[in-house]
Design a protein around this motif. Structure first.
Motif, PDB file in Angstrom:
ATOM      1  N   GLU A 187       6.804  20.096  -6.660  1.00  0.00           N
ATOM      2  CA  GLU A 187       5.859  19.492  -7.599  1.00  0.00           C
ATOM      3  C   GLU A 187       5.445  18.135  -7.057  1.00  0.00           C
ATOM      4  OE1 GLU A 187       6.293  18.911 -12.219  1.00  0.00           O
ATOM      5  OE2 GLU A 187       7.079  17.137 -11.199  1.00  0.00           O
ATOM      6  N   ILE A 188       4.152  17.860  -7.102  1.00  0.00           N
ATOM      7  CA  ILE A 188       3.606  16.551  -6.748  1.00  0.00           C
ATOM      8  C   ILE A 188       3.022  15.954  -8.020  1.00  0.00           C
ATOM      9  CG2 ILE A 188       1.861  15.315  -5.413  1.00  0.00           C
ATOM     10  CD1 ILE A 188       2.085  17.613  -3.332  1.00  0.00           C
ATOM     11  N   LYS A 189       3.562  14.807  -8.430  1.00  0.00           N
ATOM     12  CA  LYS A 189       3.078  14.147  -9.643  1.00  0.00           C
ATOM     13  C   LYS A 189       2.335  12.872  -9.245  1.00  0.00           C
ATOM     14  CE  LYS A 189       5.497  14.329 -13.396  1.00  0.00           C
ATOM     15  NZ  LYS A 189       6.526  14.126 -14.452  1.00  0.00           N
ATOM     16  N   ILE A 190       1.103  12.765  -9.728  1.00  0.00           N
ATOM     17  CA  ILE A 190       0.241  11.633  -9.388  1.00  0.00           C
ATOM     18  C   ILE A 190       0.033  10.787 -10.641  1.00  0.00           C
ATOM     19  CG2 ILE A 190      -1.997  10.955  -8.446  1.00  0.00           C
ATOM     20  CD1 ILE A 190      -2.067  13.995  -7.402  1.00  0.00           C
ATOM     21  N   GLY A 284      -4.166   3.764  -4.709  1.00  0.00           N
ATOM     22  CA  GLY A 284      -3.434   2.908  -5.644  1.00  0.00           C
ATOM     23  C   GLY A 284      -2.630   3.653  -6.685  1.00  0.00           C
ATOM     24  N   ALA A 285      -2.603   4.983  -6.622  1.00  0.00           N
ATOM     25  CA  ALA A 285      -1.801   5.771  -7.560  1.00  0.00           C
ATOM     26  C   ALA A 285      -0.347   5.789  -7.092  1.00  0.00           C
ATOM     27  CB  ALA A 285      -2.343   7.192  -7.643  1.00  0.00           C
ATOM     28  N   THR A 286       0.546   6.180  -7.996  1.00  0.00           N
ATOM     29  CA  THR A 286       1.940   6.397  -7.645  1.00  0.00           C
ATOM     30  C   THR A 286       2.160   7.897  -7.521  1.00  0.00           C
ATOM     31  OG1 THR A 286       2.636   4.415  -8.845  1.00  0.00           O
ATOM     32  CG2 THR A 286       4.331   6.048  -8.348  1.00  0.00           C
ATOM     33  N   VAL A 287       2.632   8.330  -6.357  1.00  0.00           N
ATOM     34  CA  VAL A 287       2.759   9.754  -6.088  1.00  0.00           C
ATOM     35  C   VAL A 287       4.226  10.078  -5.822  1.00  0.00           C
ATOM     36  CG1 VAL A 287       1.993  11.693  -4.670  1.00  0.00           C
ATOM     37  CG2 VAL A 287       0.454   9.752  -5.067  1.00  0.00           C
ATOM     38  N   SER A 288       4.749  11.038  -6.572  1.00  0.00           N
ATOM     39  CA  SER A 288       6.146  11.450  -6.390  1.00  0.00           C
ATOM     40  C   SER A 288       6.210  12.923  -5.991  1.00  0.00           C
ATOM     41  CB  SER A 288       6.947  11.217  -7.673  1.00  0.00           C
ATOM     42  OG  SER A 288       6.440  12.013  -8.739  1.00  0.00           O
TER      43      SER A 288
END
Length: 389
Positions: A187-190, A284-288
């Motif tokens: 899973e990639i959460k943006i 500039g987003a945070t991506v996990s």
């Protein structure tokens, strides 16, 4: 005729009865009380002494009269949490079904146990027969390993077999090397910054960031992996937003990576993480990034042992042997292949006119294949023990 095939054909009515009982009473996951009870009952009818491993695993050790090495024969018993669509008189009556064919695996292995127990003088060493729960979720093989099934006696070779409706029922296919793919489900959460659609400069658009990531991932395999290697990267889900005039707070993508080589897998995963870091810096987003479950490794067929078994199976009349490139599906037998030399075989089970594949609610499997599967297991185990003292 090969005597093991001859006996398997004689036992075919019993094999069919076992298969249909298990098919009609499917159970999913790691806890299979009805299936466990049925299999243990059948093994005890043969005067064998099955042992329970974990909640629902079953192991029976058949010791030959002559010393030698140990071959493990493994089958899986669990069903899938889905309904089947067919007119079989023994179809499942609950929302679980053997649409992957594990009912056939279990029935075949019961027959294997009987043939081996009747031919104890042929066994120069030991055959450890394993009935495994929880293959579909990737938990069963790891449980067997944790419980010490590969030890006492130590396993020298492991063999597994899976039915496939893509091959004719008198066919066994095998691959040299990667037999099934590894799988990493992720899973990639943006995480962005929501705002009104009339002022997008006030926010951080997770959809735009996600589109960049998606396009970069689509180019990753052909530009990072040699054309002689195999890898499949799929994004199957992209979720974001609730309204047409609002930039959402976040977007979620899910996907899977399948490979046949650990180095290729490591390379692609490293590249994915580089892409995500680049997207963070650019937008500039945070991506996990996270993985859903313990990745399935590739089921690796030891080349030397696979060629030996292919040679042994030539003794079985009317059995068509086919060398393949391996399949793109995954199997938790891969956890075992990491620890001992192993061979994973594909048993043809095609029903004419039914073009569905494993896990389809409409799939059918041809029971004609079962004696061939049983004979192949027995022939391979007996001959390998005799020739590898």
């Amino acid at each position: 005729m090969n005597k093991y095939l001859e006996r398997a054909i004689e036992l075919k009515p019993n094999t069919i009865k076992d298969r249909r009982h298990i098919h009609e009473n499917p159970e999913c996951g790691m806890v299979l009380p009805k299936t466990k009870e049925y299999v243990i009952g059948r093994l005890k009818e043969m005067n064998l002494e099955p042992k329970i491993v974990g909640d629902s695993g079953i192991v029976v050790l058949i010791e030959g009269k002559k010393p030698g090495k140990t071959v493990l024969l493994r089958c899986d018993m669990d069903a899938l949490p889905m309904e089947e669509v067919n007119n079989l008189p023994f179809r499942s009556k609950i929302k679980a079904a053997h649409t992957c064919g594990h009912d056939m695996h279990t029935a075949i292995m019961i027959t294997v146990a009987q043939i081996l127990s009747e031919n104890i003088d042929d066994i120069e060493g030991n055959v450890k027969i394993v009935f495994q729960p929880g293959e579909e979720a990737g938990e069963g093989a790891r449980m067997l390993i944790d419980e010490g099934v590969l030890e006492n006696p130590k396993v020298d070779l492991a063999i597994a077999m899976h039915v496939f409706p893509t091959h004719e029922p008198n066919t066994i296919a095998y691959a040299i090397g990667g037999a099934t793919s590894s799988v990493n489900a992720f899973e990639i959460k943006i995480k962005g910054k929501g705002c009104h659609g009339s002022m997008p400069e006030k926010g951080i658009d997770p959809i735009n960031t996600g589109m960049y990531i998606y396009q970069a991932l689509q180019s990753l395999i052909p530009r990072s992996i040699s054309a002689t290697e195999r890898a499949v990267l799929t994004i199957g889900q992209f979720i974001s937003g609730d309204a047409p005039n609002i930039l959402p707070e976040e977007a979620i993508m899910t996907g899977s990576l399948r490979t046949y080589d650990p180095d290729v897998c490591d390379t692609v995963l490293a590249k994915i993480k580089q892409i995500l870091k680049g997207a963070e810096a650019m937008f500039g987003a945070t991506v996990s990034y996270r993985e859903f479950f313990t990745p399935f490794p590739c089921s690796y067929n030891d080349p030397t042992e696979t060629r030996k078994l292919a040679k042994y199976m030539e003794d079985i009349e009317d059995l068509n042997l086919v060398e393949t490139q391996g399949m793109s599906g995954s199997e938790d037998f891969g956890f075992i292949t990491q620890l001992v030399p192993s061979v994973y075989l594909e048993l043809g089970a095609k029903v004419q006119g039914n073009d569905y594949v494993n896990h389809s609610p409409n799939v059918l499997f041809n029971e004609v294949c079962m004696p061939y599967g049983a004979a192949a297991f027995v022939n391979c185990a007996v001959k390998w023990l005799k020739n590898n003292k």
